[in-house]
Design a protein around this motif. Structure first.
Motif, PDB file in Angstrom:
ATOM      1  N   GLN A   1       0.853  -1.182   0.000  1.00  0.00           N
ATOM      2  CA  GLN A   1       0.000   0.000   0.000  1.00  0.00           C
ATOM      3  C   GLN A   1       0.886   1.228   0.000  1.00  0.00           C
ATOM      4  O   GLN A   1       1.624   1.468   0.965  1.00  0.00           O
ATOM      5  N   ALA A   2       0.816   1.977  -1.086  1.00  0.00           N
ATOM      6  CA  ALA A   2       1.558   3.231  -1.189  1.00  0.00           C
ATOM      7  C   ALA A   2       0.769   4.336  -0.487  1.00  0.00           C
ATOM      8  O   ALA A   2      -0.452   4.235  -0.344  1.00  0.00           O
ATOM      9  N   PRO A   3       1.447   5.381  -0.057  1.00  0.00           N
ATOM     10  CA  PRO A   3       0.754   6.490   0.609  1.00  0.00           C
ATOM     11  C   PRO A   3      -0.371   7.047  -0.255  1.00  0.00           C
ATOM     12  O   PRO A   3      -0.174   7.354  -1.427  1.00  0.00           O
ATOM     13  N   GLY A   4      -1.564   7.120   0.332  1.00  0.00           N
ATOM     14  CA  GLY A   4      -2.703   7.683  -0.372  1.00  0.00           C
ATOM     15  C   GLY A   4      -3.324   6.781  -1.416  1.00  0.00           C
ATOM     16  O   GLY A   4      -4.215   7.213  -2.153  1.00  0.00           O
ATOM     17  N   LYS A   5      -2.882   5.532  -1.477  1.00  0.00           N
ATOM     18  CA  LYS A   5      -3.424   4.606  -2.475  1.00  0.00           C
ATOM     19  C   LYS A   5      -3.989   3.366  -1.807  1.00  0.00           C
ATOM     20  O   LYS A   5      -3.741   3.097  -0.645  1.00  0.00           O
ATOM     21  N   GLN A   6      -4.756   2.612  -2.565  1.00  0.00           N
ATOM     22  CA  GLN A   6      -5.323   1.359  -2.057  1.00  0.00           C
ATOM     23  C   GLN A   6      -4.269   0.261  -2.067  1.00  0.00           C
ATOM     24  O   GLN A   6      -3.289   0.319  -2.810  1.00  0.00           O
ATOM     25  N   ARG A   7      -4.504  -0.725  -1.249  1.00  0.00           N
ATOM     26  CA  ARG A   7      -3.629  -1.895  -1.251  1.00  0.00           C
ATOM     27  C   ARG A   7      -3.733  -2.598  -2.603  1.00  0.00           C
ATOM     28  O   ARG A   7      -4.806  -2.659  -3.204  1.00  0.00           O
TER      29      ARG A   7
ATOM     30  N   CYS B   1      -5.846 -21.213  -1.791  1.00  0.00           N
ATOM     31  CA  CYS B   1      -5.343 -21.050  -3.153  1.00  0.00           C
ATOM     32  C   CYS B   1      -6.476 -20.778  -4.138  1.00  0.00           C
ATOM     33  O   CYS B   1      -6.297 -20.046  -5.106  1.00  0.00           O
ATOM     34  N   SER B   2      -7.640 -21.370  -3.857  1.00  0.00           N
ATOM     35  CA  SER B   2      -8.779 -21.234  -4.765  1.00  0.00           C
ATOM     36  C   SER B   2      -9.283 -19.803  -4.840  1.00  0.00           C
ATOM     37  O   SER B   2      -9.929 -19.426  -5.814  1.00  0.00           O
ATOM     38  N   THR B   3      -8.977 -18.983  -3.827  1.00  0.00           N
ATOM     39  CA  THR B   3      -9.444 -17.595  -3.824  1.00  0.00           C
ATOM     40  C   THR B   3      -8.315 -16.589  -3.967  1.00  0.00           C
ATOM     41  O   THR B   3      -8.550 -15.470  -4.435  1.00  0.00           O
ATOM     42  N   LEU B   4      -7.075 -16.979  -3.579  1.00  0.00           N
ATOM     43  CA  LEU B   4      -5.970 -16.031  -3.683  1.00  0.00           C
ATOM     44  C   LEU B   4      -5.757 -15.597  -5.123  1.00  0.00           C
ATOM     45  O   LEU B   4      -5.359 -14.474  -5.396  1.00  0.00           O
ATOM     46  N   ARG B   5      -6.045 -16.479  -6.060  1.00  0.00           N
ATOM     47  CA  ARG B   5      -5.833 -16.129  -7.470  1.00  0.00           C
ATOM     48  C   ARG B   5      -6.704 -14.959  -7.907  1.00  0.00           C
ATOM     49  O   ARG B   5      -6.424 -14.314  -8.909  1.00  0.00           O
ATOM     50  N   PHE B   6      -7.761 -14.681  -7.172  1.00  0.00           N
ATOM     51  CA  PHE B   6      -8.666 -13.595  -7.547  1.00  0.00           C
ATOM     52  C   PHE B   6      -8.224 -12.246  -7.002  1.00  0.00           C
ATOM     53  O   PHE B   6      -8.897 -11.234  -7.238  1.00  0.00           O
ATOM     54  N   VAL B   7      -7.097 -12.204  -6.275  1.00  0.00           N
ATOM     55  CA  VAL B   7      -6.607 -10.900  -5.809  1.00  0.00           C
ATOM     56  C   VAL B   7      -6.233 -10.024  -6.987  1.00  0.00           C
ATOM     57  O   VAL B   7      -6.222  -8.806  -6.899  1.00  0.00           O
ATOM     58  N   TRP B   8      -5.934 -10.649  -8.130  1.00  0.00           N
ATOM     59  CA  TRP B   8      -5.563  -9.880  -9.311  1.00  0.00           C
ATOM     60  C   TRP B   8      -6.771  -9.201  -9.956  1.00  0.00           C
ATOM     61  O   TRP B   8      -6.604  -8.369 -10.863  1.00  0.00           O
ATOM     62  N   VAL B   9      -7.961  -9.543  -9.491  1.00  0.00           N
ATOM     63  CA  VAL B   9      -9.159  -8.834  -9.955  1.00  0.00           C
ATOM     64  C   VAL B   9      -9.893  -8.205  -8.786  1.00  0.00           C
ATOM     65  O   VAL B   9     -11.097  -7.956  -8.853  1.00  0.00           O
ATOM     66  N   GLY B  10      -9.144  -7.951  -7.694  1.00  0.00           N
ATOM     67  CA  GLY B  10      -9.690  -7.117  -6.638  1.00  0.00           C
ATOM     68  C   GLY B  10     -10.140  -7.786  -5.361  1.00  0.00           C
ATOM     69  O   GLY B  10     -10.569  -7.085  -4.436  1.00  0.00           O
TER      70      GLY B  10
END
Length: 125
Positions: free
Chosen positions: A39-45, A100-109
């Motif tokens: 998480q950068a300053p002022g930005k979302q994770r 693992c079945s859900t971590l892959r969806f971090v790339w879509v939020g």
């Protein structure tokens, strides 16, 4: 319950390197996967790097070719090697765990279930 403890953050100059570590304790299921967010300053994770259930790494486009995710199962430790650092890499870096079945969806939020406390990386000249 899984506990994630990061270390290794600090200050670096542009072009420099750091290695982040995440010690995993508690019961990590064989169906769980690990990754890194920041998480950068002022930005979302945002997701930075993850493993899937076959230990294939995935990277954000902004870090591909510069960062490397790795792990040492014997030491229960996840790593993130940060090379050729840029000022825009500044932020808090978090170790995450999720099925693992859900971590892959971090790339879509999607948001992982388990987070460490974070370690600060500051890149400045």
């Amino acid at each position: 319950q899984v506990r994630l403890v990061e270390s290794g953050g600090g200050s670096a100059q542009p072009g420099g390197s750091l290695r982040l570590s995440c010690v995993v304790s508690g019961h990590l299921s064989n169906s769980d996967c690990l990754g890194w967010f920041r998480q950068a300053p002022g930005k979302q994770r945002e997701a930075v790097a993850t493993f899937d259930d076959e230990d294939t790494p995935y990277y954000a486009s902004a870090v591909k070719g510069r960062f490397t995710i790795s792990k040492d199962n014997a030491r229960n430790t996840l790593y993130l090697h940060l090379n050729n650092l840029k000022t825009e890499d500044t932020g808090m870096y978090y170790c995450v765990a999720d099925p693992c079945s859900t971590l892959r969806f971090v790339w879509v939020g999607s948001t992982p279930r388990t987070w460490g406390q974070g370690t600060q990386v500051t890149v400045a000249s």
